[in-house]
Design a protein around this motif. Structure first.
Motif, PDB file in Angstrom:
ATOM      1  N   THR A  16      -5.201 -10.924  -7.556  1.00 47.84           N
ATOM      2  CA  THR A  16      -6.307 -10.981  -8.517  1.00 47.84           C
ATOM      3  C   THR A  16      -6.027 -12.004  -9.616  1.00 47.84           C
ATOM      4  O   THR A  16      -6.943 -12.393 -10.342  1.00 47.84           O
ATOM      5  N   LEU A  67      -2.845  -6.651   0.101  1.00 46.17           N
ATOM      6  CA  LEU A  67      -3.935  -6.625  -0.873  1.00 46.17           C
ATOM      7  C   LEU A  67      -3.976  -8.001  -1.527  1.00 46.17           C
ATOM      8  O   LEU A  67      -2.939  -8.541  -1.916  1.00 46.17           O
ATOM      9  N   GLU A 110       0.816  -1.220   0.000  1.00 49.84           N
ATOM     10  CA  GLU A 110       0.000   0.000   0.000  1.00 49.84           C
ATOM     11  C   GLU A 110       0.848   1.269   0.000  1.00 49.84           C
ATOM     12  O   GLU A 110       0.298   2.368  -0.025  1.00 49.84           O
ATOM     13  N   SER A 153      -3.164   1.326  -4.062  1.00 55.13           N
ATOM     14  CA  SER A 153      -4.265   1.123  -3.121  1.00 55.13           C
ATOM     15  C   SER A 153      -5.255   0.145  -3.731  1.00 55.13           C
ATOM     16  O   SER A 153      -5.200  -0.144  -4.944  1.00 55.13           O
ATOM     17  N   ALA A 154      -6.163  -0.350  -2.932  1.00 60.60           N
ATOM     18  CA  ALA A 154      -7.155  -1.305  -3.427  1.00 60.60           C
ATOM     19  C   ALA A 154      -8.007  -0.702  -4.531  1.00 60.60           C
ATOM     20  O   ALA A 154      -8.448  -1.392  -5.457  1.00 60.60           O
ATOM     21  N   GLU A 155      -8.220   0.612  -4.449  1.00 57.62           N
ATOM     22  CA  GLU A 155      -9.078   1.285  -5.412  1.00 57.62           C
ATOM     23  C   GLU A 155      -8.422   1.445  -6.781  1.00 57.62           C
ATOM     24  O   GLU A 155      -9.098   1.733  -7.781  1.00 57.62           O
ATOM     25  N   ASP A 156      -7.119   1.261  -6.873  1.00 57.13           N
ATOM     26  CA  ASP A 156      -6.418   1.465  -8.142  1.00 57.13           C
ATOM     27  C   ASP A 156      -6.731   0.398  -9.181  1.00 57.13           C
ATOM     28  O   ASP A 156      -6.533   0.610 -10.383  1.00 57.13           O
ATOM     29  N   GLY A 157      -7.196  -0.752  -8.721  1.00 60.85           N
ATOM     30  CA  GLY A 157      -7.527  -1.825  -9.644  1.00 60.85           C
ATOM     31  C   GLY A 157      -6.327  -2.437 -10.333  1.00 60.85           C
ATOM     32  O   GLY A 157      -6.444  -3.018 -11.421  1.00 60.85           O
TER      33      GLY A 157
END
Length: 642
Positions: free
Chosen positions: A246, A243, A175, A179-183
């Motif tokens: 994926t 994180l 992080e 961030s998690a929101e960056d995809g």
């Protein structure tokens, strides 16, 4: 007797004549004129700040290379300084090499920031951005490394992150760069989350405490303190994170192309970590070897505590890497420095494989000849040619505890001598020893004589028995500390040095309970626990003997944010033991409906005082009953004394 009344004292000592003589032996045994590893450690330096002292927003030192300024300048020139008598010359040399820090060019398109944490962070240039391998322990360090890259190589976004394996120094700083929101896609080997969480959670308190010994968390860097740990200098102490992946790598040969970079993965489970993988870059003819090769003998067993590693499988996967990617022109890793040129790449990998296979096979030979773990640890010795290779030296792992690890893997802790089937506790054994030995002062007088003759292992052993029989025996504590200190000064292994010196420190001054010196596992990982892990951890926290008269059964429905049921479990405490199975039972004491994250409140008495998000149908006191016999772990339990 008080310390003031004793001829011994709690001051740190210098090297004795015996230690000086033992350390000097390494100069005649090893080839210090061989500077090939020095050339590799310094090759390709692009830039390094004159000072490296990374701090948190509140001023806490997260990471410091400045603290190791006594070694040299750390940016490309190995200062020719006399090795202090308080340091093993081989470990001192390894520490100097690990002190080189900055941004390094591996080959065109591959760059590493080394010396910004115990591990390396690697940047692979894509068409638009960076693919980052192993973003360090702390977010602050990863952020500083990314800023160094941006300053000297230009601003680029992060295109992907790759976790090579499940240890926190290879994902904890993620992080700091995304961030998690960056995809951003995150790639990891199969079973990554299972082992990244379970290994650090189930035995987390014990591993954290033992880590303070292995990594010398409370020692000051210096000629009489912390040196290299073999795989790097110390641990950063900043903000850790996780994180989830994926993209999961499930088979060797699996290939992904991201941002124009083609990566071919090789799974290596059971080597340096339960889930680990190497990566080959065919367009660059470069091999990322993760932590399967470093600049030191590695651990089959790590002193902080971990699952024993399979030396035989480790060698097999390295030979497989040679078979698959043996034409590589450069091999680079998660620790230390790269090796260049196909001949050196192949020699480096095969030497490491040979070392690991030797330790495995030779230990098994001794096992089948009837030798015990301690006997094997004293008998085993690397073949002479391998002993002379700098990157197979015992800076991190050692032959002694690696051989014992092989024994443990195949034979367990029992050495087959029935005397050792049911040994006394250390305290009870110590009391009986003292009873049989008789006059403690006479024992100490003999121990002082042995200390003067350089018999430090025995002195540490006998005086520690006296400490376990009577922790207030100041002379025993101080003499034990002095013996441990000399053993530390002689150690080629950085972790052994740290363990010895930390034991000496605690015997002299007690346990330091300042948590700021410790690496804290991220609480954020808890939200990624699956239901079985949640229930298993509840069982670990429950004192089953105290709860043996308690029998409880509940239905648990975990719901998603919309309130729809996602999964259902039957949880019960039977004779104090936590058991579970999927499904729903008809006769229960209560039914609990909640988001999965709300279950975490059961691990905290404070949170449980005012639980949120948990709907209870049935016994209103069910949460209190479920946690009635929960224990609180002390992160600073005794080690060197009872």
């Amino acid at each position: 007797m008080t310390a003031q009344e004793s001829a011994l004292n709690a001051e740190q000592k210098q090297a004795t004549e015996a230690t000086t003589k033992e350390n000097a032996r390494y100069f005649s045994f090893l080839d210090f004129a061989d500077e090939r590893e020095y050339a590799n450690a310094t090759r390709g330096l692009i830039a390094a700040p004159a000072s490296l002292d990374i701090r948190s927003d509140d001023g806490k030192v997260i990471w410091s290379q400045d603290a190791y300024g006594f070694l040299g300048d750390g940016v490309g020139v190995l200062i020719d300084k006399e090795v202090p008598d308080t340091a093993n010359p081989s470990l001192w040399r390894n520490t100097q090499l690990n002190h080189f820090y900055g941004l390094f060019d591996v080959i065109d398109g591959i760059y590493q920031v080394r010396g910004y944490d115990m591990s390396n962070i690697t940047f692979i240039r894509g068409d638009e951005g960076w693919i980052v391998f192993d973003p360090l322990i702390s977010a602050e360090c990863a952020k500083a490394a990314y800023e160094l890259v941006t300053e000297h190589l230009g601003k680029r976004p992060i295109s992907a992150v790759v976790y090579s394996h499940t240890h926190i120094d290879h994902y904890g700083g993620v992080e700091g760069i995304i961030s998690a929101e960056d995809g951003v896609p995150i790639i990891a080997p199969e079973h990554f989350m299972e082992f990244a969480i379970s290994e650090n959670l189930f035995a987390g308190t014990a591993m954290g405490r033992r880590s303070t010994y292995q990594y010398g968390a409370f020692l000051e860097p210096g000629p009489c303190g912390c040196l290299s740990l073999g795989i790097g200098i110390g641990q950063s102490k900043g903000t850790t994170s996780l994180l989830p992946p994926t993209i999961t790598i499930t088979e060797t040969g699996q290939t992904h192309t991201i941002d124009g970079v083609t990566m071919v993965f090789q799974l290596t489970p059971g080597t340096e970590a339960p889930a680990e993988m190497n990566t080959f870059f065919p367009d660059m003819n470069a091999l990322w070897i993760a932590e399967n090769c470093t600049a030191t003998m590695h651990n089959f067993y790590t002193l902080r505590g971990a699952q024993v590693r399979d030396g035989n499988a480790w060698a097999k996967y390295l030979m497989e890497a040679l078979s698959l990617y043996g034409d590589a022109e450069v091999v680079f890793s998660a620790h230390n420095w790269p090796h260049w040129g196909n001949a050196d790449v192949r020699e480096y990998i095969i030497n490491t494989a040979t070392m690991n296979k030797f330790i495995h096979d030779q230990t098994m030979m001794f096992i089948n000849e009837g030798y015990t773990p301690n006997e094997i640890s004293h008998k085993i010795a690397l073949p002479a040619p391998l002993e002379k290779v700098w990157y197979t030296r015992q800076y991190y792992g050692t032959l002694s505890h690696n051989a014992r690890a092989v024994y443990q893997k195949y034979m367990g802790f029992y050495d087959a001598n029935p005397v050792n089937l049911n040994p006394l506790t250390p305290v009870d054994e110590a009391h009986k020893f003292v009873e049989y030995l008789g006059d403690t002062d006479a024992v100490l007088a003999k121990a002082r004589k042995d200390y003067a003759e350089g018999n430090y292992q025995w002195v540490a052993r006998i005086t520690n028995l006296l400490v376990f029989a009577d922790p207030q025996n100041v002379d025993a504590r101080l003499l034990c500390a002095d013996a441990l200190e000399q053993l530390g000064y002689q150690s080629e292994s950085g972790p052994w040095r740290c363990c010895y010196l930390t034991g000496a420190l605690e015997l002299r001054h007690g346990i330091n309970t300042d948590r700021s010196h410790m690496v804290e596992g991220s609480r954020k990982i808890l939200k990624y626990l699956d239901a079985p892990m949640l229930f298993d951890y509840l069982g670990i926290l429950t004192d089953a003997n105290a709860a043996q008269g308690q029998n409880i059964k509940v239905n648990i429905h975990f719901i998603d944010p919309s309130g729809s049921a996602r999964e259902s479990w039957i949880l019960q405490i039977r004779h104090g033991v936590v058991l579970y199975e999927p499904g729903t039972a008809e006769k229960v004491d209560a039914t609990l409906t909640m988001p999965k994250i709300a279950f975490l409140q059961l691990f905290s008495k404070e949170a449980l005082a005012n639980p949120r998000g948990i709907k209870i149908d049935g016994d209103a006191q069910i949460l209190e009953k479920l946690t009635k016999h929960q224990v609180a772990f002390d992160p600073f339990f005794n080690i060197i004394e009872p």
